[in-house]
Design a protein around this motif. Structure first.
Motif, short mmCIF file in Angstrom:
data_model
loop_
_atom_site.label_atom_id
_atom_site.label_comp_id
_atom_site.label_asym_id
_atom_site.label_seq_id
_atom_site.Cartn_x
_atom_site.Cartn_y
_atom_site.Cartn_z
N PHE A 156 -56.64 37.68 -6.58
CA PHE A 156 -56.97 38.58 -7.97
C PHE A 156 -57.65 39.99 -7.21
CE2 PHE A 156 -60.78 40.24 -10.35
CZ PHE A 156 -60.15 40.27 -11.68
N PHE A 187 -58.24 41.31 -14.78
CA PHE A 187 -58.82 40.13 -15.51
C PHE A 187 -58.16 39.70 -16.77
CE2 PHE A 187 -61.94 38.38 -18.48
CZ PHE A 187 -62.22 37.19 -17.74
N GLU A 190 -54.76 38.41 -15.86
CA GLU A 190 -54.56 37.33 -14.87
C GLU A 190 -53.95 36.03 -15.23
OE1 GLU A 190 -54.07 35.40 -11.61
OE2 GLU A 190 -55.10 37.39 -11.32
N ARG A 193 -56.37 32.54 -13.82
CA ARG A 193 -57.73 32.47 -13.65
C ARG A 193 -58.37 31.35 -14.05
NH1 ARG A 193 -58.64 37.01 -18.66
NH2 ARG A 193 -58.71 35.28 -20.57
N LEU A 213 -59.30 33.26 -6.43
CA LEU A 213 -59.77 34.46 -5.56
C LEU A 213 -60.06 34.13 -4.16
CD1 LEU A 213 -62.32 37.41 -6.66
CD2 LEU A 213 -62.72 35.93 -4.67
N LEU A 247 -62.93 31.52 -5.19
CA LEU A 247 -63.48 31.11 -6.32
C LEU A 247 -62.51 30.25 -6.96
CD1 LEU A 247 -65.09 34.32 -8.06
CD2 LEU A 247 -66.37 32.53 -6.65
N ARG A 249 -62.24 29.48 -10.30
CA ARG A 249 -62.36 29.75 -11.75
C ARG A 249 -62.74 31.10 -11.79
NH1 ARG A 249 -63.87 25.50 -16.11
NH2 ARG A 249 -62.38 24.47 -15.14
N LEU A 250 -61.85 31.61 -12.89
CA LEU A 250 -62.40 33.11 -13.28
C LEU A 250 -62.38 33.14 -14.60
CD1 LEU A 250 -60.42 35.72 -10.88
CD2 LEU A 250 -63.00 35.24 -11.04
N VAL A 255 -66.82 34.78 -14.44
CA VAL A 255 -66.86 36.22 -13.95
C VAL A 255 -68.03 36.81 -14.23
CG1 VAL A 255 -65.90 38.39 -14.58
CG2 VAL A 255 -64.19 36.41 -14.04
N TYR A 258 -70.55 35.49 -11.47
CA TYR A 258 -70.26 35.89 -10.11
C TYR A 258 -70.27 37.36 -9.87
CZ TYR A 258 -69.37 31.14 -9.26
OH TYR A 258 -69.66 29.69 -9.10
#
Length: 321
Positions: A156, A187, A190, A193, A213, A247, A249-250, A255, A258
């Motif tokens: 990412f 984002f 992506e 994600r 990521l 990470l 998961r996004l 997001v 974090y």
């Protein structure tokens, strides 16, 4: 002292007049040759030449990309801090992470003054760096090894760097606002994600799977947003090997969580939670992806990769501080 000044004429925050003033200031203290870079990779070639000629010092005037090229030239034949020229940095880029991580002023004139003081007082330190290369037995095995001075990213964040570079090629100025805009666009676009494609493998431990990521650091802070330092891996240090923040998961809530943790991070506390993996002082590990992903080192987008092998090398380079 025989020294080489490598100056990037496209550096974001310095002008030709500033470079001339800095050159004269340095030349008053040493036998100095000043060279302005003319093409991508020129700073690397100059660093390699300086190492082969046995110079005492190479001064990099520019941003993190210029510093990275000089370092890769100096270390072309491998690290040897006692034999190779020392490195000094005069920041001229938009972010200057490596210089600031060393504790140098983020102003070129002030940094030159600090450099001259350090030379007179013989202040220096030896720092650890990261080395990334193609993984043997994969389609990327022929990718040559390359050093990084503060971070690398697979997935990412490298995609964000790639988008920024595309905008700069279109004439956009490198600003922190530009990075934030491209982060949002990355984002939204992506594809992985929610289900990461990256696996981290290291000797003596179970693989860490499904990462979206992966940020690899050999110092802290990871980067800066304006004057605000961001600590992805607060324990990372020039005195140890490599740290990883990953990470798996996004999603939008992840997001938000974090990103907030990054913006409020401190030298004692970085991002953490059930979707975060933090690893400290790794000397050897590999990141594999099921699909090609963007890869960056020191803020330089290097294209798509499926597998990267990382090595943390302590005491790799002597720097003037």
């Amino acid at each position: 002292m025989r020294a080489l000044l490598v100056a990037n004429p496209a550096a974001t925050t310095t002008s030709a007049r500033t470079r001339d003033v800095l050159t004269h200031a340095l030349a008053s203290e040493m036998k100095l040759e000043a060279v302005t870079t003319e093409y991508r990779g020129h700073a690397r070639d100059l660093g390699r030449k300086a190492a082969h000629e046995g110079l005492d010092l190479v001064v990099a005037l520019g941003g993190d990309g210029t510093v990275n090229e000089v370092v890769n030239g100096l270390l072309h034949d491998g690290p040897d801090p006692d034999r190779l020229p020392g490195l000094a940095v005069v920041p001229g880029g938009s972010t200057n992470v490596f210089a600031r991580a060393l504790g140098l002023p983020n102003d070129a004139v002030e940094a030159t003054g600090a450099l001259l003081d350090a030379l007179r007082q013989r202040r220096e330190r030896t720092v650890g760096l990261g080395l990334a290369a193609g993984t043997p037995g994969t389609e990327d095995e022929s990718v040559p090894a390359r050093w990084f001075t503060f971070c690398a990213g697979f997935g990412f964040d490298a995609g964000v760097v790639g988008r920024v570079e595309q905008q700069r090629e279109r004439g956009k100025r490198s600003t922190h606002a530009l990075y934030v805009r491209q982060l949002v666009r990355q984002f939204l676009d992506e594809p992985n994600r929610r289900h990461g494609t990256v696996t981290l493998e290291r000797p003596g431990a179970d693989p860490v799977r499904d990462l979206v990521l992966s940020i690899v650091c050999n110092t802290s802070p990871w980067t800066y947003l304006g004057n605000r330092p961001l600590y992805a891996s607060p324990d990372a240090s020039f005195d140890t090997a490599l740290d990883v923040l990953a990470l798996d998961r996004l999603s939008t809530p992840a997001v938000a969580k974090y990103a907030t943790q990054l913006l409020t991070s401190t030298p004692e506390r970085g991002p953490q939670g059930k979707h975060a993996v933090s690893l400290h002082d790794l000397t050897d590990f590999t990141l594999h992806s099921k699909v090609p992903l963007p890869f960056q080192m020191d803020g330089d987008h290097l294209g798509l990769r499926t597998s990267v092998r990382f090595t943390g090398v302590r005491r790799a380079l002597r720097v003037i501080v």
